[in-house]
Design an enzyme around this catalytic site. Structure first.
Site, PDB file in Angstrom:
ATOM      1  N   ASP A   1      -2.811   0.300   3.188  1.00 14.93           N
ATOM      2  CA  ASP A   1      -2.932  -0.752   3.320  1.00 14.93           C
ATOM      3  C   ASP A   1      -1.680  -1.559   3.285  1.00 14.93           C
ATOM      4  O   ASP A   1      -0.759  -2.638   3.771  1.00 14.93           O
ATOM      5  CB  ASP A   1      -3.857  -1.626   3.548  1.00 14.93           C
ATOM      6  CG  ASP A   1      -4.984  -1.460   4.464  1.00 14.93           C
ATOM      7  OD1 ASP A   1      -5.776  -0.486   4.452  1.00 14.93           O
ATOM      8  OD2 ASP A   1      -5.107  -2.436   5.496  1.00 14.93           O
TER       9      ASP A   1
ATOM     10  N   ASN B   1      -5.391   0.555   0.328  1.00 18.21           N
ATOM     11  CA  ASN B   1      -6.097   1.583   1.351  1.00 18.21           C
ATOM     12  C   ASN B   1      -7.583   0.906   1.154  1.00 18.21           C
ATOM     13  O   ASN B   1      -8.276   0.628  -0.007  1.00 18.21           O
ATOM     14  CB  ASN B   1      -5.860   3.147   1.864  1.00 18.21           C
ATOM     15  CG  ASN B   1      -6.592   3.776   2.876  1.00 18.21           C
ATOM     16  OD1 ASN B   1      -5.872   2.797   4.014  1.00 18.21           O
ATOM     17  ND2 ASN B   1      -7.120   4.840   3.087  1.00 18.21           N
ATOM     18  N   LYS B   2      -8.266   1.334   2.690  1.00 21.62           N
ATOM     19  CA  LYS B   2      -9.980   1.635   2.341  1.00 21.62           C
ATOM     20  C   LYS B   2     -10.963   1.987   0.706  1.00 21.62           C
ATOM     21  O   LYS B   2     -10.190   2.603   0.445  1.00 21.62           O
ATOM     22  CB  LYS B   2     -10.689   2.451   3.354  1.00 21.62           C
ATOM     23  CG  LYS B   2     -11.956   1.985   3.541  1.00 21.62           C
ATOM     24  CD  LYS B   2     -12.330   0.470   3.165  1.00 21.62           C
ATOM     25  CE  LYS B   2     -11.567  -0.830   5.101  1.00 21.62           C
ATOM     26  NZ  LYS B   2     -11.995  -1.673   5.259  1.00 21.62           N
TER      27      LYS B   2
ATOM     28  N   ARG C   1      -8.210  -3.850  13.980  1.00 20.66           N
ATOM     29  CA  ARG C   1      -8.155  -3.950  11.932  1.00 20.66           C
ATOM     30  C   ARG C   1      -7.427  -2.290  12.048  1.00 20.66           C
ATOM     31  O   ARG C   1      -6.580  -1.674  13.544  1.00 20.66           O
ATOM     32  CB  ARG C   1      -9.261  -3.504  11.669  1.00 20.66           C
ATOM     33  CG  ARG C   1     -10.053  -2.507  12.825  1.00 20.66           C
ATOM     34  CD  ARG C   1     -11.076  -1.231  11.990  1.00 20.66           C
ATOM     35  NE  ARG C   1     -10.403  -0.925  11.493  1.00 20.66           N
ATOM     36  CZ  ARG C   1      -9.437   0.678  11.436  1.00 20.66           C
ATOM     37  NH1 ARG C   1      -9.630   0.280  12.361  1.00 20.66           N
ATOM     38  NH2 ARG C   1      -9.500   1.804  10.113  1.00 20.66           N
ATOM     39  N   GLY C   2      -6.735  -1.873  11.098  1.00 16.44           N
ATOM     40  CA  GLY C   2      -5.715  -1.310   9.972  1.00 16.44           C
ATOM     41  C   GLY C   2      -4.813  -1.364  10.601  1.00 16.44           C
ATOM     42  O   GLY C   2      -4.262  -2.478  11.447  1.00 16.44           O
ATOM     43  N   ALA C   3      -4.048  -1.527   9.796  1.00 20.69           N
ATOM     44  CA  ALA C   3      -2.576  -1.802   9.236  1.00 20.69           C
ATOM     45  C   ALA C   3      -1.769  -1.935   9.877  1.00 20.69           C
ATOM     46  O   ALA C   3      -1.209  -3.632  10.384  1.00 20.69           O
ATOM     47  CB  ALA C   3      -2.382  -1.624   8.115  1.00 20.69           C
TER      48      ALA C   3
ATOM     49  N   ARG D   1      -5.507 -11.878   6.960  1.00 24.65           N
ATOM     50  CA  ARG D   1      -6.149 -10.954   6.456  1.00 24.65           C
ATOM     51  C   ARG D   1      -5.751 -10.514   5.357  1.00 24.65           C
ATOM     52  O   ARG D   1      -3.597 -10.252   5.590  1.00 24.65           O
ATOM     53  CB  ARG D   1      -6.339  -9.706   6.965  1.00 24.65           C
ATOM     54  CG  ARG D   1      -8.126  -9.536   7.824  1.00 24.65           C
ATOM     55  CD  ARG D   1      -8.590  -8.021   8.344  1.00 24.65           C
ATOM     56  NE  ARG D   1      -8.854  -7.098   7.134  1.00 24.65           N
ATOM     57  CZ  ARG D   1      -9.348  -6.349   7.420  1.00 24.65           C
ATOM     58  NH1 ARG D   1      -8.904  -5.329   8.257  1.00 24.65           N
ATOM     59  NH2 ARG D   1      -9.618  -5.636   6.488  1.00 24.65           N
TER      60      ARG D   1
ATOM     61  N   GLN E   1     -15.895   2.599   9.477  1.00 27.41           N
ATOM     62  CA  GLN E   1     -14.970   3.049  10.035  1.00 27.41           C
ATOM     63  C   GLN E   1     -14.764   4.761  10.739  1.00 27.41           C
ATOM     64  O   GLN E   1     -14.390   4.848  11.478  1.00 27.41           O
ATOM     65  CB  GLN E   1     -13.723   2.115  10.095  1.00 27.41           C
ATOM     66  CG  GLN E   1     -13.275   0.771   9.802  1.00 27.41           C
ATOM     67  CD  GLN E   1     -14.590   0.288   8.387  1.00 27.41           C
ATOM     68  OE1 GLN E   1     -14.999   0.465   7.977  1.00 27.41           O
ATOM     69  NE2 GLN E   1     -13.698  -0.874   8.367  1.00 27.41           N
TER      70      GLN E   1
HETATM   71  O1  MRU Z   1     -10.394  -2.673   6.920  1.00 25.84           O
HETATM   72  P1  MRU Z   1      -9.699  -2.077   7.600  1.00 25.84           P
HETATM   73  O2  MRU Z   1     -10.615  -1.089   8.599  1.00 25.84           O
HETATM   74  O3  MRU Z   1      -8.746  -3.191   8.915  1.00 25.84           O
HETATM   75  O4  MRU Z   1      -9.368  -1.016   6.836  1.00 25.84           O
HETATM   76  C1  MRU Z   1      -8.359  -0.385   7.273  1.00 25.84           C
HETATM   77  C2  MRU Z   1      -7.826   1.134   6.130  1.00 25.84           C
HETATM   78  O5  MRU Z   1      -8.197   1.098   5.041  1.00 25.84           O
HETATM   79  C3  MRU Z   1      -7.079   1.820   7.250  1.00 25.84           C
HETATM   80  O6  MRU Z   1      -6.797   3.275   6.305  1.00 25.84           O
HETATM   81  C4  MRU Z   1      -5.182   1.473   6.961  1.00 25.84           C
HETATM   82  O7  MRU Z   1      -4.857   0.176   7.275  1.00 25.84           O
HETATM   83  C5  MRU Z   1      -4.606   2.172   8.061  1.00 25.84           C
HETATM   84  S1  MRU Z   1      -4.706   2.377   9.379  1.00 25.84           S
HETATM   85  C6  MRU Z   1      -4.024   3.522  10.007  1.00 25.84           C
END
Ligand code: MRU
Length: 338
Positions: free
Chosen positions: A236, A246-247, A48-50, A89, A195
């Site tokens: 994201d 973002n989250k 996970r994470g962009a 996703r 997270q």
């Molecule tokens: O749902 P997730 O855990 O994939 O969400 C991740 C985030 O929102 C991060 O802040 C974003 O992807 C940036 S990661 C460098």
């Protein structure tokens, strides 16, 4: 600290990831031997994470090429699987960017499946190395925005785990720490999947960075007591006008920071900027399963109650003081379109 190859790597016969659903209790690898297994790993947030999703996308194309049978249907099978990976996703544009990089390598490799397999694998590894390098540069640019001993608030996890390497928001913290500039970090737990509490805290503990985990509801109080010098978060997808997905909870954090006159920074590689999306209203927001909200305590939500579980929200550009990329610090007004 966890090496890039330990977070995600392409091997003959599969993609191996550090399973982020199992952290911090145990560091367990999960092997994705085909595209179905990769799509499932992405859907459950094992990876996970962009930026890390971008790497998974590029590696996924190489995996799809490896699995596609030789013959007339080779390219069609590859493209169908690539589309499935890109759709796993919807919000993080990096996933589609990574898949597109893999498909570009496949397109340049000609018709020989063996050559397509070799070229997509090489492209995926290069894409991964590039993302790690971008994060190191983001860290250097972002660290220049903070004073010594800065008390920084972040959200979710934008560290090495989320990027396949160094980290974006946590890359900034990491660089401050490497330079002996004594940052400390407020870590909101980041409901519902935690997270922040699970992953960011795990990374910061491993790095030896001072940090404190707090319930999401305690964020405003921190600012009210003057305990935060700056905010840095990941992204994201950044729309052409600077609106940033973002989250979920990031928008609220930005509103709170703005109210208290605390700078709010987004740290992200250019692979997260989507010039084709004009503004935040056009960013697709992933809705996640009900069970993420009703757990982890059984019976927390009555069965008759509906649940709203968006994985992300959009912070308007007007609340963002700067976007830190690998190429430098962008200030408003943001004009990131084609
Ligand atoms: O749902 P997730 O855990 O994939 O969400 C991740 C985030 O929102 C991060 O802040 C974003 O992807 C940036 S990661 C460098």
């Amino acid at each position: 600290m966890t090496a890039p190859d330990a977070i995600i790597r392409l091997e003959p016969g599969g993609i191996v990831i550090l399973d982020q659903t199992r952290l911090p209790a145990e560091a367990v690898e999960r092997r994705c031997a085909d595209v179905d297994e990769l799509v499932d790993a992405i859907a459950v947030l094992a990876i996970r994470g962009a930026p890390a999703l971008g790497v998974a996308g590029a590696m996924g194309v190489a995996l799809a090429a490896e699995r596609a049978p030789d013959g007339a249907g080779f390219r069609a099978a590859l493209e169908t699987d690539a589309a499935r990976i890109a759709a796993a996703r919807p919000t993080a544009v990096n996933l589609a960017v990574g898949v597109a990089a893999g498909l570009a390598a496949a397109g340049n490799a000609g018709d020989d499946p063996a050559r397509v397999r070799a070229e997509t694998a090489a492209a995926a590894r290069a894409f991964h190395a590039d993302e790690v390098d971008r994060c190191r540069r983001i860290g250097a640019h972002g660290a220049a925005l903070f004073g010594d001993g800065a008390r920084i608030c972040t959200i979710c996890n934008a560290g090495g785990l989320a990027t396949g390497g160094y980290g974006t928001a946590l890359g900034v913290v990491r660089r401050l720490h490497e330079d002996d500039r004594s940052p400390s970090v407020w870590v909101p737990e980041t409901r519902p999947l935690l997270q922040g509490a699970r992953l960011t805290a795990w990374e910061l503990a491993d790095l030896g960075v001072e940090h404190r985990v707090l319930p999401d509801g305690a964020i405003a109080g921190l600012f009210g007591r003057g305990l935060v010098d700056g905010v840095v978060v990941g992204a994201d997808r950044i729309a052409a006008n600077g609106d940033t997905a973002n989250k979920v909870g990031t928008y609220g954090l930005a509103v709170i920071a703005h109210h208290h006159g605390v700078p709010f920074y987004v740290a992200a590689p250019c692979t997260t900027i989507d010039p084709a999306t004009p503004d935040g209203a056009a960013i697709p927001i992933e809705e996640r399963p009900r069970a993420e909200v009703t757990g982890p305590l059984p019976g927390t939500v009555p069965a008759a109650s509906a649940v709203h579980n968006p994985a992300f929200d959009v912070t308007p550009a007007a609340l963002i003081d700067a976007i830190v990329t690998e190429d430098g610090v962008l200030r408003p007004p943001f004009a990131l379109g084609p």
